[in-house]
Design a protein around this motif. Structure first.
Motif, short mmCIF file in Angstrom:
data_model
loop_
_atom_site.label_atom_id
_atom_site.label_comp_id
_atom_site.label_asym_id
_atom_site.label_seq_id
_atom_site.Cartn_x
_atom_site.Cartn_y
_atom_site.Cartn_z
N ARG A 16 0.82 -1.20 0.00
CA ARG A 16 0.00 0.00 0.00
C ARG A 16 0.85 1.25 0.00
O ARG A 16 0.38 2.33 -0.33
CB ARG A 16 -0.92 0.00 1.22
N THR A 116 -7.41 -8.11 -3.30
CA THR A 116 -7.37 -6.76 -3.88
C THR A 116 -7.02 -6.74 -5.36
O THR A 116 -7.44 -5.84 -6.09
CB THR A 116 -6.37 -5.87 -3.12
N GLU A 117 -6.25 -7.72 -5.81
CA GLU A 117 -5.83 -7.71 -7.22
C GLU A 117 -6.67 -8.63 -8.09
O GLU A 117 -6.54 -8.62 -9.31
CB GLU A 117 -4.35 -8.09 -7.30
N ASP A 119 -10.16 -8.82 -7.44
CA ASP A 119 -11.52 -8.26 -7.35
C ASP A 119 -12.54 -9.33 -6.99
O ASP A 119 -13.64 -9.40 -7.54
CB ASP A 119 -11.93 -7.57 -8.67
N GLN A 140 -10.66 -3.58 -6.41
CA GLN A 140 -9.72 -3.47 -5.29
C GLN A 140 -10.40 -3.57 -3.93
O GLN A 140 -10.37 -2.64 -3.12
CB GLN A 140 -8.92 -2.17 -5.39
N GLN A 142 -10.61 -4.15 -0.20
CA GLN A 142 -9.57 -4.05 0.81
C GLN A 142 -9.89 -4.80 2.11
O GLN A 142 -9.04 -5.47 2.67
CB GLN A 142 -9.31 -2.57 1.14
N ASN A 157 -14.81 -1.96 -1.60
CA ASN A 157 -14.20 -1.92 -2.94
C ASN A 157 -13.59 -0.53 -3.14
O ASN A 157 -14.22 0.37 -3.68
CB ASN A 157 -15.27 -2.22 -4.00
N ASN A 158 -12.36 -0.40 -2.71
CA ASN A 158 -11.71 0.90 -2.61
C ASN A 158 -11.70 1.71 -3.90
O ASN A 158 -12.19 2.83 -3.98
CB ASN A 158 -10.28 0.68 -2.10
N TYR A 183 -11.71 2.86 1.72
CA TYR A 183 -10.56 2.01 2.04
C TYR A 183 -10.88 1.11 3.24
O TYR A 183 -10.54 -0.07 3.27
CB TYR A 183 -9.31 2.84 2.32
N ARG A 373 -0.44 -11.41 2.24
CA ARG A 373 -0.67 -10.32 1.29
C ARG A 373 0.08 -10.47 -0.03
O ARG A 373 -0.45 -10.19 -1.11
CB ARG A 373 -0.28 -8.97 1.94
N HIS A 399 -6.15 -9.40 1.56
CA HIS A 399 -5.90 -8.34 2.54
C HIS A 399 -6.75 -8.55 3.79
O HIS A 399 -6.54 -9.50 4.52
CB HIS A 399 -6.15 -6.98 1.88
#
Length: 419
Positions: A16, A116-117, A119, A140, A142, A157-158, A183, A373, A399
């Protein structure tokens, strides 16, 4: 036994950063309270609560002494509307093993992992360590956050600027709600507001906890608001600002920042925040200072640093309120801090390394669940021995996973802060 479902994926390096009163005093106090109240119902209930005898909310204990006397506990004048504190000396008193609220007692036990990567949210059965479902969500994700009333899990979903609700009874996702830059997500102790940590917007956004309608926006001058925890009385909360190395103190009822300070470490990146059981100190993980900051929340003066390990990130309290598990993401370890001894007592190393990040403790308190992570995996760790029980492949960039349900009367947010 350690379960290896598939070979570990190569590590990436995205982060991050880049992306007591005596017996006489007790009896005197009780006599005075009864006299002043004319032996009314409230006074009788208070006498029952303090003496340990049966009352409307406390059934008789046949094994108890005839006239037990317990030390009186100071009254906590909490935030208006906040459920009364169960124990003035332990904010986590409602979080004992398997002490589930009637609201969640029939929910299936699951581990919800936001990738996060990818979705997606990976759903794991903690009994079998198997993935039972993968839920597509927004861009994304979080954190997976239990709502104040315990009925909903909100996926943050940031960069998709939405919250996806998941029904923890059925495991089904609902229609996403538009919320800018979510976030992380918290709830005030009285359940009146949801508080969105709008990290890049540099805002604390107070919203309706059900509809998520914006009610008040509190701009902040720090950068990267991300994690928080509330005082014992709920009247203020401490917020970490990741990208500017700062801390905020926020008045809950006024929804206003009332204090700000820069951490005394060049390049500090504060992360998770947890209050001590007695409510006297806050602990703030710092992934660049490689330790926890120890802060007096009332004074909000300069904190001291307790080194724990490289990349200190997540903080999780044991079910008996004696210990706190500290994930050190940069070195694949978990440090154990003993509140009663006020010191670190153990350090557990993950076999073959790893990147332990965010997570939570199982309802029975026997397993610590953490996301890996940088390794597309999740770790299940025995809280008694530190042994790795399972290593489960999930999506990319796992995450803020939530173990659910957990004990407690209500949720303050994040991956599960319960009171």
């Amino acid at each position: 036994m350690t379960h290896h479902t598939t070979p570990r994926t190569p590590r990436t390096h995205r982060s991050r950063a880049g992306r007591a009163l005596g017996t006489g005093a007790v009896l005197t106090a009780l006599a005075l309270a009864l006299a002043l109240a004319g032996c009314g119902a409230d006074a009788k209930d208070e006498a029952n609560r303090t003496s340990g005898t049966a009352g409307p909310d406390r059934p008789a204990d046949p094994a108890a002494p005839a006239n037990p006397v317990e030390p009186a506990k100071p009254v906590v004048k909490g935030l208006p509307g906040m459920p009364p504190v169960l124990d003035r000396t332990d904010v986590y008193a409602a979080d004992r093993p398997n002490k589930l609220s009637p609201v969640v007692k029939d929910f299936p036990s699951r581990v919800y992992v936001p990738n996060t990567e990818s979705d997606t949210v990976t759903v794991i059965d903690p009994k079998t360590y198997e993935v039972v479902e993968t839920i597509p969500v927004g861009v994304q994700p979080q954190h997976v956050v239990p709502s104040w009333d315990l009925k909903t899990l909100w996926v943050n979903n940031n960069r998709g600027h939405t919250l996806t609700p998941i029904n923890p009874r059925t495991g089904k996702a609902g229609k996403p709600v538009e919320v800018h830059d979510p976030y992380n997500l918290y709830f005030t102790p009285n359940g009146k507001y949801a508080v969105v940590m709008a990290s890049l917007d540099r805002e604390l956004v107070f919203r309706d906890p059900h509809t998520m309608k914006r009610l008040k926006t509190e701009p902040v001058s720090c950068y990267g608001v991300n994690h928080a925890d509330f005082s014992l009385d709920g009247r203020y909360f401490i917020v970490s600002c990741e990208f500017s190395g700062e801390l905020l103190k926020v008045d809950t009822e006024r929804m206003k920042v009332v204090g700000k300070q820069k951490l005394p470490f060049e390049g500090a990146m504060p992360q998770d925040v947890k209050i001590s059981p007695d409510g006297k100190r806050f602990y703030i993980a710092d992934m660049m200072a490689d330790g926890m900051w120890v802060l007096d929340g009332e004074k909000f003066d300069e904190p001291t640093l307790l080194p724990t390990g490289k990349g200190t990130h997540g903080l999780y309290v044991s079910r008996d309120s004696r210990e706190m598990f500290v994930s050190n993401r940069g070195e694949g370890t978990i440090s154990v801090f003993d509140f009663t001894q006020d010191r670190l007592t153990k350090k557990w190393h993950l076999p073959d390394g790893g990147s332990p990040d965010m997570g939570g403790v199982s309802a029975d308190g026997k397993v610590l669940w953490l996301s890996g992570r940088y390794d597309s995996e999740v770790y299940a760790i025995d809280t008694g021995t530190g042994a790795q029980l399972a290593r489960i492949p999930v999506g990319n960039g796992p995450h803020g996973l939530a173990v659910y349900p957990q004990p407690g009367r209500y949720s303050l947010g994040h991956t599960g802060i319960f009171r």
